[in-house]
Design a protein around this motif. Structure first.
Motif, PDB file in Angstrom:
ATOM      1  N   ARG A  22      23.292   8.361  -1.782  1.00  0.00           N
ATOM      2  CA  ARG A  22      22.749   7.325  -1.065  1.00  0.00           C
ATOM      3  C   ARG A  22      22.037   7.874  -0.221  1.00  0.00           C
ATOM      4  O   ARG A  22      21.065   6.275   0.578  1.00  0.00           O
ATOM      5  CB  ARG A  22      24.776   6.799  -0.075  1.00  0.00           C
ATOM      6  CG  ARG A  22      24.627   5.433   0.270  1.00  0.00           C
ATOM      7  CD  ARG A  22      25.641   5.369   1.303  1.00  0.00           C
ATOM      8  NE  ARG A  22      26.229   5.281  -0.061  1.00  0.00           N
ATOM      9  CZ  ARG A  22      26.685   3.725  -0.747  1.00  0.00           C
ATOM     10  NH1 ARG A  22      26.040   3.158  -0.520  1.00  0.00           N
ATOM     11  NH2 ARG A  22      27.805   3.702  -1.430  1.00  0.00           N
ATOM     12  N   SER A  23      22.215   8.702   0.315  1.00  0.00           N
ATOM     13  CA  SER A  23      21.263   9.305   1.773  1.00  0.00           C
ATOM     14  C   SER A  23      19.686   9.160   0.951  1.00  0.00           C
ATOM     15  O   SER A  23      18.653   8.704   2.084  1.00  0.00           O
ATOM     16  CB  SER A  23      20.693  10.302   2.284  1.00  0.00           C
ATOM     17  OG  SER A  23      20.588  11.370   1.089  1.00  0.00           O
ATOM     18  N   ALA A  49      16.653   4.421  -0.822  1.00  0.00           N
ATOM     19  CA  ALA A  49      15.781   3.414  -0.311  1.00  0.00           C
ATOM     20  C   ALA A  49      14.000   4.356  -0.288  1.00  0.00           C
ATOM     21  O   ALA A  49      13.279   4.034  -0.969  1.00  0.00           O
ATOM     22  CB  ALA A  49      15.351   3.279   1.744  1.00  0.00           C
ATOM     23  N   ARG A  50      13.960   5.345  -0.833  1.00  0.00           N
ATOM     24  CA  ARG A  50      13.049   6.457  -1.531  1.00  0.00           C
ATOM     25  C   ARG A  50      12.870   5.911  -2.707  1.00  0.00           C
ATOM     26  O   ARG A  50      11.989   5.812  -3.108  1.00  0.00           O
ATOM     27  CB  ARG A  50      12.918   8.429  -0.856  1.00  0.00           C
ATOM     28  CG  ARG A  50      12.067   8.496  -1.161  1.00  0.00           C
ATOM     29  CD  ARG A  50      11.168  10.370  -0.845  1.00  0.00           C
ATOM     30  NE  ARG A  50      10.375  10.890  -1.508  1.00  0.00           N
ATOM     31  CZ  ARG A  50      10.392  12.229  -1.704  1.00  0.00           C
ATOM     32  NH1 ARG A  50      11.670  12.939  -1.868  1.00  0.00           N
ATOM     33  NH2 ARG A  50       9.708  12.079  -2.310  1.00  0.00           N
ATOM     34  N   ALA A  51      14.470   6.384  -3.354  1.00  0.00           N
ATOM     35  CA  ALA A  51      14.516   5.886  -5.224  1.00  0.00           C
ATOM     36  C   ALA A  51      13.918   4.620  -5.060  1.00  0.00           C
ATOM     37  O   ALA A  51      13.279   4.492  -5.739  1.00  0.00           O
ATOM     38  CB  ALA A  51      15.373   6.376  -5.224  1.00  0.00           C
ATOM     39  N   LYS A  52      14.041   3.472  -4.267  1.00  0.00           N
ATOM     40  CA  LYS A  52      13.571   2.005  -4.974  1.00  0.00           C
ATOM     41  C   LYS A  52      12.716   2.138  -4.224  1.00  0.00           C
ATOM     42  O   LYS A  52      11.477   0.897  -4.943  1.00  0.00           O
ATOM     43  CB  LYS A  52      14.251   1.135  -3.881  1.00  0.00           C
ATOM     44  CG  LYS A  52      15.650   0.808  -4.203  1.00  0.00           C
ATOM     45  CD  LYS A  52      16.272  -0.354  -2.665  1.00  0.00           C
ATOM     46  CE  LYS A  52      17.800  -0.299  -3.472  1.00  0.00           C
ATOM     47  NZ  LYS A  52      18.520  -1.303  -2.503  1.00  0.00           N
TER      48      LYS A  52
END
Length: 74
Positions: free
Chosen positions: A26-27, A30-33
């Motif tokens: 979860r942390s 945002a970067r994965a998106k």
């Protein structure tokens, strides 16, 4: 992930299925998106159809990608 190389007039090769299991913390969501995956396919075709199915979310995406002309000797 499903891949099907094809040509004009609806001609397509056999569909190839590839499975890649992964999870995203979860942390780091945002970067994965903002990231991407790379897929290498060896095909003699004008275009390639790619479909991805997320078994967890039960969502899918499809796209048709035109390929550049192959040069002789490749």
């Amino acid at each position: 992930m499903y891949v099907a190389p094809g040509a004009l007039y609806g001609i397509a090769s056999d569909v190839q299925q590839r499975t890649q299991t992964f999870s995203i913390e979860r942390s780091k969501l945002a970067r994965a998106k903002e990231s991407f995956f790379t897929l290498e396919v060896d095909a003699v075709a004008d275009r390639i159809a790619v479909g991805v199915f997320d078994e967890t979310a039960k969502e899918y995406g499809l796209t048709l990608i035109p390929l550049p002309p192959r040069t002789r000797g490749r």
